[in-house]
Write a protein that holds these residues in place. Structure first.
Motif, mmCIF file in Angstrom:
data_model
loop_
_atom_site.group_PDB
_atom_site.id
_atom_site.type_symbol
_atom_site.label_atom_id
_atom_site.label_comp_id
_atom_site.label_asym_id
_atom_site.label_seq_id
_atom_site.Cartn_x
_atom_site.Cartn_y
_atom_site.Cartn_z
ATOM 1 N N TYR A 194 61.696 25.049 49.233
ATOM 2 C CA TYR A 194 60.746 24.672 50.461
ATOM 3 C C TYR A 194 60.741 25.948 51.316
ATOM 4 O O TYR A 194 59.687 26.268 51.992
ATOM 5 C CB TYR A 194 61.378 23.406 51.244
ATOM 6 C CG TYR A 194 60.702 22.189 50.616
ATOM 7 C CD1 TYR A 194 59.214 21.922 50.457
ATOM 8 C CD2 TYR A 194 61.652 21.148 50.210
ATOM 9 C CE1 TYR A 194 58.900 20.689 49.747
ATOM 10 C CE2 TYR A 194 61.338 19.963 49.708
ATOM 11 C CZ TYR A 194 59.742 19.843 49.387
ATOM 12 O OH TYR A 194 59.366 18.512 49.106
ATOM 13 N N LEU A 197 58.106 28.364 49.721
ATOM 14 C CA LEU A 197 57.127 27.641 50.145
ATOM 15 C C LEU A 197 56.503 28.047 51.345
ATOM 16 O O LEU A 197 55.235 28.303 51.711
ATOM 17 C CB LEU A 197 57.025 26.141 49.635
ATOM 18 C CG LEU A 197 57.034 25.898 48.198
ATOM 19 C CD1 LEU A 197 57.100 24.184 47.826
ATOM 20 C CD2 LEU A 197 56.000 26.303 47.370
ATOM 21 N N ASP A 201 54.981 31.868 49.195
ATOM 22 C CA ASP A 201 55.316 32.436 48.026
ATOM 23 C C ASP A 201 55.665 31.095 46.955
ATOM 24 O O ASP A 201 56.802 30.865 46.663
ATOM 25 C CB ASP A 201 56.441 33.489 47.982
ATOM 26 C CG ASP A 201 56.544 34.302 46.535
ATOM 27 O OD1 ASP A 201 55.949 34.021 45.856
ATOM 28 O OD2 ASP A 201 57.081 35.554 46.770
ATOM 29 N N ARG A 202 54.761 30.574 46.265
ATOM 30 C CA ARG A 202 54.886 29.683 45.280
ATOM 31 C C ARG A 202 55.316 29.901 44.010
ATOM 32 O O ARG A 202 56.326 29.335 43.628
ATOM 33 C CB ARG A 202 53.512 28.828 45.092
ATOM 34 C CG ARG A 202 53.931 27.572 44.293
ATOM 35 C CD ARG A 202 52.409 26.978 43.948
ATOM 36 N NE ARG A 202 52.479 25.631 43.232
ATOM 37 C CZ ARG A 202 52.813 24.459 44.035
ATOM 38 N NH1 ARG A 202 52.948 24.444 45.100
ATOM 39 N NH2 ARG A 202 52.700 23.292 43.197
ATOM 40 N N ALA A 205 59.011 30.139 44.729
ATOM 41 C CA ALA A 205 59.732 29.023 44.753
ATOM 42 C C ALA A 205 59.984 28.387 43.309
ATOM 43 O O ALA A 205 61.142 27.728 43.120
ATOM 44 C CB ALA A 205 58.790 27.959 45.562
ATOM 45 N N LEU A 255 57.162 20.983 44.209
ATOM 46 C CA LEU A 255 56.208 21.258 43.997
ATOM 47 C C LEU A 255 54.982 20.464 44.231
ATOM 48 O O LEU A 255 53.686 20.657 43.760
ATOM 49 C CB LEU A 255 56.200 22.126 42.687
ATOM 50 C CG LEU A 255 56.968 23.244 42.347
ATOM 51 C CD1 LEU A 255 57.053 23.685 41.005
ATOM 52 C CD2 LEU A 255 56.924 24.178 43.369
#
Length: 497
Positions: A194, A197, A201-202, A205, A255
């Motif tokens: 998290y 996120l 920056d997904r 993650a 996600l």
């Protein structure tokens, strides 16, 4: 704007030459009309004052001014705002004294401020965000938290053997040991993911989940097999599948793939007939494997961005920042484990199931508390009113969660064939543990995770060293967390976003 002595001019005006046009702040000759929206003339154009017609009284100029400026005066927060408007409208102190009988614009502004009732516009509702999740989303997550409970129904034969350690059915200890390990690991892993996120920056993650989730599944499996006694291999195998599911569910929930996880858990709905009929063993195993396989496959698909080279980037959040969240998972997990030590299945493993299923409604109530506190932060005007309102909201949300927990416990008792009703002492202890868990989650949501973790760990240690002191330890922890919550959350600054 500074106060002036009575009679002092509104501005420092230089003498004008004959024929020079008057400025906006200079006195006007008698009878001169003001600009639109400006002051009314003091006298008629011929220099004489109008007389009342018949027995009618002349209109009070101040009443006319109140009617004209009511909209502005109603939203003013100080009389000086009205005084500034009067001066910008061209009213001089001489004009105010002659027309309205007040010393200057400040005195007239104070009179208008006192005459008009305050009607401040309501603040605009805050936009959506992490704490403004809709009811549908929270209910979906609650359903996703609840459905895995059907897996325990399908695996009931694994817990139906001879009584094992601590008076529990055989296989319960490795099952609980693997679950606690998964809670600890996935709590810390979720915080780290998290955080990525939150940094936008997904892929990073996903990379953190890709490396952390399998490690957590292996850790839970190892602990479950290490805690298994001879003859508890089937339960340990189920605990391994449980650890693998917890890892996959962590990936999907972090996600934002709740719907995908819900679809993966649909095979568990086949456990509903097991409440009345004895299902064949192969069918039970097939339903469990179908749900587990679907969860793992979907988690692997959403982790594909994290498998790309360089997805994690450089730097990032320190791993030590996730440690308090893991400690909170350990403390809360041990408290749940202590609740699982009982004389009967429902008072033991059934209590664990009830606490686990209650986490869905608990999350929704956390959102409700946060949303309610933000609403009161926008609408209330004094700190005392805010403290009273937040305390009331806290009591309502906590009471709602405990009601759900009691309902789930009673439902587990009714659904489990031959289960005895939990005693008042066991039910009270369960409610105290539920209070500790919910208040700990609330403090964690507001950043006070270390305090919540320390309290939970101390209570769990006290219960482990002296099992008879379990209710006292849970009650003490609940009281301490309640005090910490009230001290922290009654302050308006704790709710700023």
């Amino acid at each position: 704007m500074s106060p002036r002595a009575p009679g002092e001019p509104a501005t420092d005006e230089a003498p004008r030459t004959p024929g020079e046009a008057p400025t906006a702040m200079s006195p006007r000759p008698p009878g001169e009309q003001s600009a639109p929206g400006g002051p009314h003339p003091v006298s008629a154009p011929n220099g004489s004052y109008p007389h009342p017609v018949g027995d009618a009284l002349a209109a009070d100029p101040l009443d006319e001014l109140v009617a004209r400026l009511e909209g502005f005066a109603a939203v003013a927060v100080h009389p000086d705002e009205i005084a500034a408007l009067l001066e910008s409208d061209g009213m001089t102190d001489d004009h105010i004294r002659l027309t309205y009988g007040r010393a200057d614009s400040f005195a007239l502004g104070e009179d208008l401020y006192a005459r008009v009732e305050r009607r401040h516009p309501a603040p605009a509702a805050s936009s959506g965000g992490a704490w403004h999740t809709g009811l549908a989303g929270c209910l979906l997550r609650g359903l996703v938290f609840a459905l895995p409970g059907l897996a325990y129904v399908l695996a009931a034969p694994l817990l139906a053997g001879e009584p094992g350690r601590f008076g529990l059915p055989g296989g319960t200890v490795p099952l609980l040991a693997g679950a606690v390990t998964g809670w600890v690991w996935n709590q810390a892993l979720s915080h780290r993911a998290y955080t990525w996120l939150g940094l936008g920056d997904r892929p990073a993650a996903a990379r953190a989940l890709l490396t952390g989730a399998p490690a957590g599944a292996l850790a839970g499996t190892a602990v479950a097999f290490a805690a298994a006694a001879p003859g508890e291999a089937p339960a340990a195998l189920f605990a391994a599948g449980q650890s693998l599911y917890l890892a996959a569910a962590t990936v999907l929930l972090v996600l934002g793939r709740e719907r995908a996880l819900l679809c993966a858990l649909l095979p568990l709905a086949g456990a509903l007939p097991a409440f009345r009929w004895d299902l064949p063993g192969p069918l039970r195993a097939a339903l469990l494997l179908a749900a587990l396989t679907a969860s793992v496959v979907l988690a692997a698909l959403v982790l594909r961005p994290g498998a790309r080279r360089g997805a994690a980037g450089r730097g990032g959040p320190p791993r030590a920042a996730s440690l308090p969240y893991g400690l909170f998972g350990l403390g809360s997990g041990l408290l749940v484990l202590q609740a699982g030590i009982g004389d009967t299945l429902v008072s033991g493993a059934g209590a664990v199931i009830a606490l686990t299923l209650s986490m869905g409604p608990a999350e929704w109530l956390l959102h409700r508390f946060r949303g309610g506190s933000l609403t009161r932060l926008r609408t209330l005007t004094t700190a005392r009113e805010f403290r009273r309102a937040v305390t009331g909201t806290l009591v309502l949300c906590l009471g709602g969660y405990l009601t759900v927990l009691v309902s789930l416990t009673l439902a587990a008792t009714l659904a489990w064939p031959g289960a005895a009703w939990p005693t008042a002492a066991r039910l009270a202890t369960l409610l105290l543990i539920g209070t500790v868990l919910w208040l700990g989650l609330l403090l964690q949501a507001f950043g006070a995770v270390l305090s919540a973790a320390v309290v939970c760990l101390l209570a769990a240690a006290a219960q482990t060293l002296e099992p008879a002191a379990g209710p006292m330890a849970a009650g003490g922890a609940a009281a301490v967390l309640a005090v910490l919550t009230c001290v922290l959350l009654v302050r308006p600054t704790a709710h700023r976003v």
